[in-house]
Design an enzyme around this catalytic site. Sequence first.
Site, PDB file in Angstrom:
ATOM      1  N   HIS A  47      41.476  78.030  37.670  1.00  0.00           N
ATOM      2  CA  HIS A  47      40.588  78.435  36.567  1.00  0.00           C
ATOM      3  C   HIS A  47      39.502  79.380  37.089  1.00  0.00           C
ATOM      4  CE1 HIS A  47      41.727  74.287  34.873  1.00  0.00           C
ATOM      5  NE2 HIS A  47      42.257  75.158  34.041  1.00  0.00           N
ATOM      6  N   MET A 196      48.391  74.907  41.293  1.00  0.00           N
ATOM      7  CA  MET A 196      47.168  74.192  40.902  1.00  0.00           C
ATOM      8  C   MET A 196      47.283  73.769  39.440  1.00  0.00           C
ATOM      9  SD  MET A 196      44.181  74.746  43.008  1.00  0.00           S
ATOM     10  CE  MET A 196      44.185  75.308  44.693  1.00  0.00           C
TER      11      MET A 196
END
Length: 292
Positions: A47, A196
């Site tokens: 992110h 991830m």
Amino acid sequence: MFAYNLNKITMHIFNGKADLIAHLTAINTSNSTIGFVPTMGAIHKGHLSLLQQSLSENDTTVISIFVNPTQFNNPEDLLKYPRTLEEDVQKIATLNKTILVYAPTVADIYDKKISSEEFNFDGLEHQMEGKFRPGHWDGVGTVVKKLFEIVNPTNAYFGEKDFQQLQIVKKMVEKNKLSVNVIGCSIFREPSGLAMSSRNERLTAEQREEAAFIYKLLQETKEKFQEHTAQEVTKWVTDNFADKPSFDLEYFQIAEEDSLLPCETKIETKKYRAFIAVFMNKVRLIDTISLN
Ligand code: PAF
């Protein structure tokens, strides 16, 4: 709206869309750009890399943190999804830039009616995730459309790990004639190669190491696909999971990138990808790799 002072920068956190819209209207001129990173929180380095790209390409960057109930077909998954706003804000603050955080309540997004709009994504929705997660894509389409209406971004950033999501959001934008550029960003991986994901939080350190097997297999898939048919590669992958009791393979699919239709016969001019969804200790992990 409330503000945290962290690392000498001010983080603005908005819980209501009215405040966010008022703030964006006040700070933006007609030709300034807004970059948007929609998330469900449990912020990780993937992110943060999307935020970095947005910061480098836009005047203002907004991140939303919202666990969207309508995209969960499994109530246990919704219940267990990590909700870590305080830690998320701390992680965002490590970028040391002004970023607007929109962390709405369910009522702010859905009012009293928590339901999805029905979309037609020209068949993209029936492939892969669509077969295993009924209603998921309508839920994603609904929330992303609502978020786009609120934030009104110039550019929106999505990770390629959810490649089907990226294609579906692009289709939603095209069909609804929305003026937002949807930008796909490379998958961010742990040093072991594991993609991830917020769901990785639910794995132990040993399980995370073991889960790196998924990416190793995808890399070998890429090599094998040069010499073998999609069917042969699929059988090879399925056989590989047969003696791996820690994993429960949900699907492995080689598909054409644009239509997401399964690859029956290879066509030179088309681009293909492998897609995988695997359960490890009830945690659902997905990954993808470009094959040519
Ligand atoms: O990828 C996600 O985190 C979610 O599907 C999204 C795009 C934020 C919509 O809830």
